[in-house]
Structures are given as structure tokens and as C-alpha cells.
Motif scaffolding. Structure first.
Motif, mmCIF file in Angstrom:
data_model
loop_
_atom_site.group_PDB
_atom_site.id
_atom_site.type_symbol
_atom_site.label_atom_id
_atom_site.label_comp_id
_atom_site.label_asym_id
_atom_site.label_seq_id
_atom_site.Cartn_x
_atom_site.Cartn_y
_atom_site.Cartn_z
ATOM 1 N N THR A 1 0.814 -1.217 0.000
ATOM 2 C CA THR A 1 0.000 0.000 0.000
ATOM 3 C C THR A 1 0.851 1.274 0.000
ATOM 4 O O THR A 1 0.615 2.162 -0.824
ATOM 5 C CB THR A 1 -0.966 -0.008 1.201
ATOM 6 O OG1 THR A 1 -1.952 -1.024 0.988
ATOM 7 C CG2 THR A 1 -1.684 1.328 1.356
ATOM 8 N N ASP B 1 -7.620 -6.904 -6.155
ATOM 9 C CA ASP B 1 -8.596 -6.797 -5.070
ATOM 10 C C ASP B 1 -9.243 -8.163 -4.836
ATOM 11 O O ASP B 1 -9.957 -8.669 -5.696
ATOM 12 C CB ASP B 1 -9.652 -5.751 -5.446
ATOM 13 C CG ASP B 1 -10.775 -5.646 -4.430
ATOM 14 O OD1 ASP B 1 -10.681 -6.256 -3.350
ATOM 15 O OD2 ASP B 1 -11.760 -4.937 -4.724
ATOM 16 N N THR C 1 -11.770 -0.493 -0.025
ATOM 17 C CA THR C 1 -12.257 -0.051 1.284
ATOM 18 C C THR C 1 -11.117 0.224 2.249
ATOM 19 O O THR C 1 -11.235 1.076 3.126
ATOM 20 C CB THR C 1 -13.205 -1.116 1.876
ATOM 21 O OG1 THR C 1 -14.073 -1.592 0.852
ATOM 22 C CG2 THR C 1 -14.051 -0.512 2.985
ATOM 23 N N ASP C 2 -10.014 -0.498 2.111
ATOM 24 C CA ASP C 2 -8.835 -0.242 2.942
ATOM 25 C C ASP C 2 -7.873 0.731 2.273
ATOM 26 O O ASP C 2 -7.282 1.593 2.922
ATOM 27 C CB ASP C 2 -8.092 -1.554 3.234
ATOM 28 C CG ASP C 2 -8.887 -2.489 4.110
ATOM 29 O OD1 ASP C 2 -9.553 -1.998 5.044
ATOM 30 O OD2 ASP C 2 -8.862 -3.708 3.873
ATOM 31 N N ARG D 1 -19.231 -3.221 7.058
ATOM 32 C CA ARG D 1 -18.020 -3.993 6.756
ATOM 33 C C ARG D 1 -17.958 -5.236 7.646
ATOM 34 O O ARG D 1 -18.419 -5.238 8.789
ATOM 35 C CB ARG D 1 -16.790 -3.106 7.031
ATOM 36 C CG ARG D 1 -15.459 -3.733 6.542
ATOM 37 C CD ARG D 1 -15.105 -3.231 5.181
ATOM 38 N NE ARG D 1 -13.999 -4.003 4.600
ATOM 39 C CZ ARG D 1 -12.725 -3.647 4.669
ATOM 40 N NH1 ARG D 1 -12.369 -2.546 5.318
ATOM 41 N NH2 ARG D 1 -11.795 -4.377 4.081
ATOM 42 N N LEU E 1 -13.163 -7.611 11.719
ATOM 43 C CA LEU E 1 -11.746 -7.729 11.379
ATOM 44 C C LEU E 1 -11.309 -9.186 11.259
ATOM 45 O O LEU E 1 -10.548 -9.546 10.368
ATOM 46 C CB LEU E 1 -10.893 -7.001 12.429
ATOM 47 C CG LEU E 1 -9.380 -6.977 12.171
ATOM 48 C CD1 LEU E 1 -9.072 -6.296 10.842
ATOM 49 C CD2 LEU E 1 -8.666 -6.267 13.314
ATOM 50 N N ARG F 1 -12.168 -10.558 7.951
ATOM 51 C CA ARG F 1 -11.290 -10.028 6.897
ATOM 52 C C ARG F 1 -9.922 -10.699 6.938
ATOM 53 O O ARG F 1 -9.339 -11.015 5.904
ATOM 54 C CB ARG F 1 -11.135 -8.514 7.057
ATOM 55 C CG ARG F 1 -12.341 -7.724 6.571
ATOM 56 C CD ARG F 1 -12.141 -6.250 6.799
ATOM 57 N NE ARG F 1 -12.764 -5.808 8.029
ATOM 58 C CZ ARG F 1 -12.422 -4.713 8.685
ATOM 59 N NH1 ARG F 1 -11.442 -3.964 8.248
ATOM 60 N NH2 ARG F 1 -13.049 -4.373 9.789
ATOM 61 N N GLU G 1 -14.162 -12.125 3.591
ATOM 62 C CA GLU G 1 -15.081 -10.989 3.552
ATOM 63 C C GLU G 1 -16.194 -11.208 2.531
ATOM 64 O O GLU G 1 -17.314 -10.736 2.699
ATOM 65 C CB GLU G 1 -14.318 -9.699 3.246
ATOM 66 C CG GLU G 1 -15.174 -8.449 3.417
ATOM 67 C CD GLU G 1 -14.363 -7.167 3.462
ATOM 68 O OE1 GLU G 1 -14.944 -6.125 3.819
ATOM 69 O OE2 GLU G 1 -13.158 -7.213 3.158
#
Length: 459
Positions: free
Chosen positions: A34, A79, A101-102, A213, A216, A219, A224
Motif C-alpha cells: 500500500t 482486489d 475499502t482499505d 463492513r 476484522l 477479513r 469478507e
């Protein structure tokens, strides 16, 4: 960092891949973390970016207009678990899942620090405005240049472009859904003054709170999609339950088409041997783990970043044979190396424990690497996997040993291991990489048993 110049060219400061498993893909699929990707996208210059998940590739396979729009983008961000699995089918491991989203909040935080503004276009009435409000709460320095929904306020293209340009936005996020947003950007991005334009799918719905969402832990488990399916079964059932298997089947077929018969046999051999060994040796593995834990504090397994095929880093597994703080003490013992050249080895290394010395001599410490073989990161036979710091110091010729998967055993391993100097090891590995075949692999596997019994070069 990429250690082999195997790609068309670097995306500075990120690294880019063009992967054969993606149907008709000519645009650049970003393979970077990222922070690297954000730095690249916010660098001077104009860029159009799309996120690509399994659904996107399914649409691309049947819609030539969408395929043209995707391929005209500057960068594509991987993604979802489906794309990651497809990458692994060709022996690749993408650096990170860059889901919108992140990724987008991280991008906007950096953009805010640089004084850049963003325009939000898309979603149902009020969604872009709510998303802007929530984003400002999370990123107080963020400047929202304007908002516009994707329905009542959509109007005609010329009107929207005029509004965006009048706002002075540096970044434009378009959330019209797949394939409409990519087609819209393909048609209109050349007339938009913003440096960065992105198709972001349902991201504005998440930011606005319209869609909840996944927790965590869901995810982290890479599930997800299961959560989203449970939230919107009617809309997403076909996409996930039929679309995902269809994408993976097509990716597997295409990946298999790029493999030689020898590569298929070698992978089958790797899977068969590693799986069989893990089952048969499970009592030994359990006893070794208990012995390591009993002698010294710390985990039974030692993990470390190594460099694999084509310079790709992976996490290697071994039984811990040293004290748990061994890495912190490494600099103090480098002068004790018994081997000439780059790779460090020392018989008198004070960090090695009593149990560690035994499992090293018998090569038991290497057995957890059977899991690395099963995951496709290593092979049963191949060059020794090097540390990043070792690869950084490689002379140019040594990079050739990264052309094949690293192995648990190999020419170097059966020829004396630590007794073999670095330059000689490189020549052995280069010779293996150029001449390898299944018969040679089987011979090296057979010779490994003799080396393990004698313990030659193991320390």
C-alpha cells in the motif's frame, strides 16, 4: 524489492507485473504494498486506476468494451482472494490485497498531508455526501472539492466534467459500479483536469455507512466475500457462488496451459512427497517441537524472510535451532563464518542450542519447509533459499540461481553444504537451473538420504 529484471519495467516506486493468468490483460497489474502504491499514484503526472477482482475479470471475459476500458487504464489494483489465488497458480504471490475499502482511506490520508483535494462521484442520492462527511471525520485535513450522486445528479458527461474541473479536484473517485465506472472513465478521463481518477465500486457505500463492513477477524481470514454474500444474498449469490469458481477455473486452465509437462510432473512430485512426508513424519515433528520448547524459551518454529523464484520474498519455516534472540545477536558472530563469500555459516556459533545442534546435524530442522513446498513457495529440489541481505550483495552472475524455485535439497546440499564456498555453490546452482530434469531431481533426492545419515557439512 524485485531482485531479477524479469518484468517490463518498474513502476516507481512500486513494482508492476503483467500476468498471463489474467484474460487479455495488457494494462499493468500493480504488485506492491500500500505505501509503495500510494507513493506511485500520487507522484507527478496523470493516472487512471481501476480495482480488479474476480467479478471484474468475469465481466472482462464477456464484454469487449469493458475489456478495452480496463486495458486502457494506467494501473490495475488487485482486489480480493480470487485474484491472489489466481496469481499463486502461476507461482506468484502478490505483495498485498489492495481492496478499495482499505486502500482509499490510506490514499486520502496521504493526499490530505500533501494538500490534495478529492471529488466523490457516484452512489445513490446522498451517498457521496454522507461518505464525504464520514471521511472528513476520519481524516480532518482532507479537502472535499465536490460531491455528486450517480443517479439524479449524474446528468450528461459534459456537465459532470465541467463541475469536476471547476472544483479544482486533484483526485476523482467514481463509484458507478462495474462496468459503468470503467466505461465512464475510459470515455471521459482525458477531459478531466485531475491528476488521479479511480473507479472505486461500492467504496462510497462503505464510507457512507450504507453497507456494514465484515468484522476484522473475518477479513483476516480472507472471507469478507462470505460476509457480503450473507448481507446481500439476492444481489451477490450469482457473482460469488457461480462467478468465483468460474474465474478460478478459467485461471487454472490458462495457468496450466503455460506449464511444460516437466513442470507439471515436478509440481505433482512436490505435492506428493511433501504431503506424504508430513503425514508419516508427524510424530517426529511433534516430538521435535516439544524438545525445542523444553530447552529454551520462544516458539518451536523459526520464521524468516527468504528470497524465492524470480526474486520474490516468502516466509520460510524451520524448527528453531538457536536461542530466541539469535537474530539480534547475528552481527556479533558474523566474523566467525567458516564459509568463504556472502553466506554465513559457523560451526562454533554460540547461539545454537543443544537440541538445535542435533536437529541441524540430522537436518530435522529443515522438515517444516515441507509446508513451504506444499504452498508452492519452494520445491523439494532446488537452490538454497537466500536471505534478502545476501541477495543484495550478490554479484550479477549469482542472480541466475533465482530463476528456479529454491529447494529443501539440491546439488549444493548433497555436495557438502557448509563446506562448499559461495562461488562454488553459485556455479552448482546455475548448472542445475540449466540442466534440471525429473531424473536429476530423483537422483538428488536419493543422495539426500546419504547426506542426512552422514551429517556432512551440516552445522
Amino acid at each position: 524489492m524485485t531482485y531479477l529484471p524479469t518484468f517490463d519495467g518498474p513502476l516507481t516506486p512500486a513494482t508492476a507485473l503483467r500476468e498471463t493468468y489474467l484474460p487479455s490483460l495488457r494494462a499493468t497489474l500493480v504488485d506492491a504494498t500500500t505505501p509503495q502504491t500510494i507513493a506511485a499514484l500520487l507522484a507527478p503526472g496523470t493516472r487512471r486506476v481501476n480495482f480488479m477482482n474476480a467479478h471484474c475479470f468475469n465481466v472482462m471475459a464477456r464484454d469487449r468494451h469493458y475489456a478495452a476500458a480496463v486495458n486502457s487504464a494506467d494501473y490495475l489494483l488487485p482486489d480480493g482472494i480470487g485474484v491472489a489465488l489466481a496469481a499463486k497458480m502461476t507461482g506468484q504471490a502478490l505483495a498485498e490485497n489492495l481492496n478499495g475499502t482499505d486502500f482509499i482511506p490510506a490514499l486520502l490520508r496521504e493526499a490530505a498531508q500533501r494538500g490534495k483535494s478529492v471529488y466523490l462521484f457516484g452512489g445513490t442520492a446522498g451517498t457521496a455526501e454522507k461518505a464525504a462527511h464520514h471521511l472528513i471525520l476520519k481524516i480532518p485535513a482532507l479537502r472535499i472539492a465536490g460531491v455528486r450522486d450517480g443517479y439524479a445528479q449524474a446528468g450528461n458527461d459534459a456537465e459532470i466534467i465541467a463541475d469536476i474541473n471547476a472544483s479544482g479536484a486533484d483526485i476523482v473517485l467514481v463509484a458507478l459500479g462495474v462496468p459503468m465506472q470503467e466505461l465512464w472513465l475510459h470515455r471521459n478521463a482525458p477531459y478531466i483536469n485531475a491528476d488521479l481518477t479511480m473507479g472505486v465500486g461500492a467504496a462510497l457505500d462503505f464510507f457512507a455507512g450504507n453497507v456494514v463492513r465484515a468484522p476484522l477477524w473475518v477479513r483476516k481470514a480472507k472471507c469478507e466475500w462470505v460476509w457480503r454474500l450473507a448481507m446481500e444474498p439476492r444481489r451477490l449469490a450469482k457473482r460469488y457462488l457461480a462467478g468465483n469458481p468460474s474465474f478460478l477455473a478459467r485461471a487454472a486452465k490458462q495457468a496450466a496451459g503455460t506449464l511444460t509437462p516437466a513442470a507439471i510432473v515436478r509440481r505433482a512430485l512436490d505435492i506428493t512427497l511433501s504431503l506424504t512426508a508430513l503425514v508419516l513424519l508427524s510424530p517426529l515433528l511433534a516430538m521435535t517441537a516439544l524438545a525445542v520448547k523444553a530447552e529454551s524459551k520462544g516458539p518451536a518454529l523459526f520464521t524468516q524472510t527468504r528470497i524465492g523464484q524470480n526474486g520474490r520474498p516468502f516466509t520460510i519455516l524451520k524448527f528453531r535451532s538457536m536461542v530466541w534472540e539469535a537474530e539480534a545477536l547475528r552481527a556479533d558472530v558474523l566474523a566467525r563464518s567458516d564459509r568463504e563469500g556472502i553466506c554465513f555459516k559457523s560451526k562454533s556459533d554460540p547461539r545454537i542450542t543443544g537440541v538445535g545442534r542435533f536437529i541441524r546435524r540430522t537436518s530435522i530442522d529443515e522438515l517444516p519447509q515441507l509446508v513451504n513446498v506444499l504452498l508452492g513457495q519452494m520445491s523439494i529440489v532446488g537452490p538454497r533459499p537466500a536471505l534478502p541481505c545476501e541477495v543484495d550483495a550478490y554479484p550479477e552472475r549469482a542472480f541466475g540461481r533465482l530463476a528456479v524455485k529454491p529447494g529443501i535439497t539440491g546439488v549444493w546440499q548433497v555436495s557438502g553444504r557448509a563446506e562448499v564456498g559461495f562461488d562454488q555453490m553459485v556455479e552448482m546452482d546455475l548448472a542445475y537451473a540449466s540442466k534440471r530434469n525429473i531424473a536429476l531431481d530423483l537422483i538428488l533426492i536419493a543422495l539426500t538420504f546419504r547426506v542426512v545419515l552422514t551429517g556432512r557439512g551440516a552445522h
